[in-house]
Scaffold this motif. Sequence first.
Motif, PDB file in Angstrom:
ATOM      1  N   THR A  71      29.728  13.175 -18.569  1.00  0.00           N
ATOM      2  CA  THR A  71      29.470  12.161 -19.581  1.00  0.00           C
ATOM      3  C   THR A  71      28.899  12.844 -20.818  1.00  0.00           C
ATOM      4  N   ARG A  72      28.736  12.076 -21.878  1.00  0.00           N
ATOM      5  CA  ARG A  72      28.204  12.673 -23.093  1.00  0.00           C
ATOM      6  C   ARG A  72      27.407  11.665 -23.901  1.00  0.00           C
ATOM      7  N   VAL A 113      26.485  17.020 -23.766  1.00  0.00           N
ATOM      8  CA  VAL A 113      27.374  16.732 -22.639  1.00  0.00           C
ATOM      9  C   VAL A 113      26.571  16.949 -21.366  1.00  0.00           C
ATOM     10  N   ALA A 170      34.122   9.778 -23.572  1.00  0.00           N
ATOM     11  CA  ALA A 170      34.392  10.470 -24.836  1.00  0.00           C
ATOM     12  C   ALA A 170      34.855   9.507 -25.926  1.00  0.00           C
ATOM     13  N   ALA A 215      34.473  14.361 -21.152  1.00  0.00           N
ATOM     14  CA  ALA A 215      33.549  13.299 -20.774  1.00  0.00           C
ATOM     15  C   ALA A 215      34.288  11.994 -20.533  1.00  0.00           C
ATOM     16  N   SER A 268      27.208  19.180 -27.545  1.00  0.00           N
ATOM     17  CA  SER A 268      28.498  18.503 -27.687  1.00  0.00           C
ATOM     18  C   SER A 268      29.447  19.243 -28.619  1.00  0.00           C
ATOM     19  N   TRP A 290      34.297  20.765 -23.498  1.00  0.00           N
ATOM     20  CA  TRP A 290      33.558  19.983 -22.507  1.00  0.00           C
ATOM     21  C   TRP A 290      33.294  18.572 -23.009  1.00  0.00           C
ATOM     22  N   ALA A 291      33.066  18.406 -24.292  1.00  0.00           N
ATOM     23  CA  ALA A 291      32.882  17.057 -24.834  1.00  0.00           C
ATOM     24  C   ALA A 291      34.132  16.206 -24.620  1.00  0.00           C
TER      25      ALA A 291
END
Length: 307
Positions: free
Chosen positions: A53-54, A59, A144, A141, A132, A137-138
């Motif tokens: 999640t972010r 993140v 996102a 999420a 983030s 990786w962001a």
Amino acid sequence: MAYTKDDPRSALATATGAPAETAGGDIAAPQFLDFSVLPPDVTTADGSHQWITRGQNFVMIYTEPAAGDLVWRARLDSEQVVLLIDERSSVRGTDDDGVVHEATGPALLVVPPGQSSLTSTGTGPIVQLLQSDEAEWAAKASNAAAYAEPHPHVAPLELWPEPVGGYRWRSYSMSDVPADPKRFGRIFRTRAFMVNFMPPSSGPRDLTRMSPHFHDDFEQASLVVAGTYIHHIQTPWGTDGTKWRPEDHVRVGSPSVTIIPPPTVHTSQAIGWRTNHLIDIFSGPRHDFSARPGWVLNADEYPAPTD
């Protein structure tokens, strides 16, 4: 804001006042991400479960690991924070120099930029916090889409000064932190994060001792790692009634993370009759907590800005 007189936060310079009339964009809605009912975003070949999640500036990767599983191997341009939630949580990690590090929870680790890996040597939860701007990786999420456009009331991340002695693997064990009623929780910071690794509590919170408060320009991520909570969140009313939002009184289990946007008024109520445990995460570090003598436990390694 409302704190009881014996709450250490009552001494904060920001402990009075109310949210001002907002301008410059809509107030974001809270996000309630309850991993106890949501399926994992990733299941590894060895059986570890991961939820990604972010928030606006961070993140989070929450892992329920299988013992012996390599749960992370990647290169980052920035530090990451790793939380080992309890005594069952343990890792063997490597940094960019290939040096092997071992740690057992409950603990907070800081992993330097560069190539790193984490192998779970236990079965307890592992939480990773990344900036983030680590775009790969962001994008992974599950929420996102909520940040397709930046939230206008959240200040952009401004990194704090570099750590004393440079980047390196750092480990902070919660067993080394003595209880102190004058200090609020167990607070650690890095250049990009502040984590309040609060100790677990037993039984429900006294409903006559709640602490509704708000933040002007930063999100709060409330990570529940044990027990059951109700998050009470109220979006301030502005002059445009078409944008008013009903109050949220949302029950979440564990594990879960709730993203609380500014400047909503919020407080969290533990309701589980056994152990309840909540960890608060901020990105970047909070100036008000940092200004309180003795609150930030690694302030000698991660200095505050001087201007």
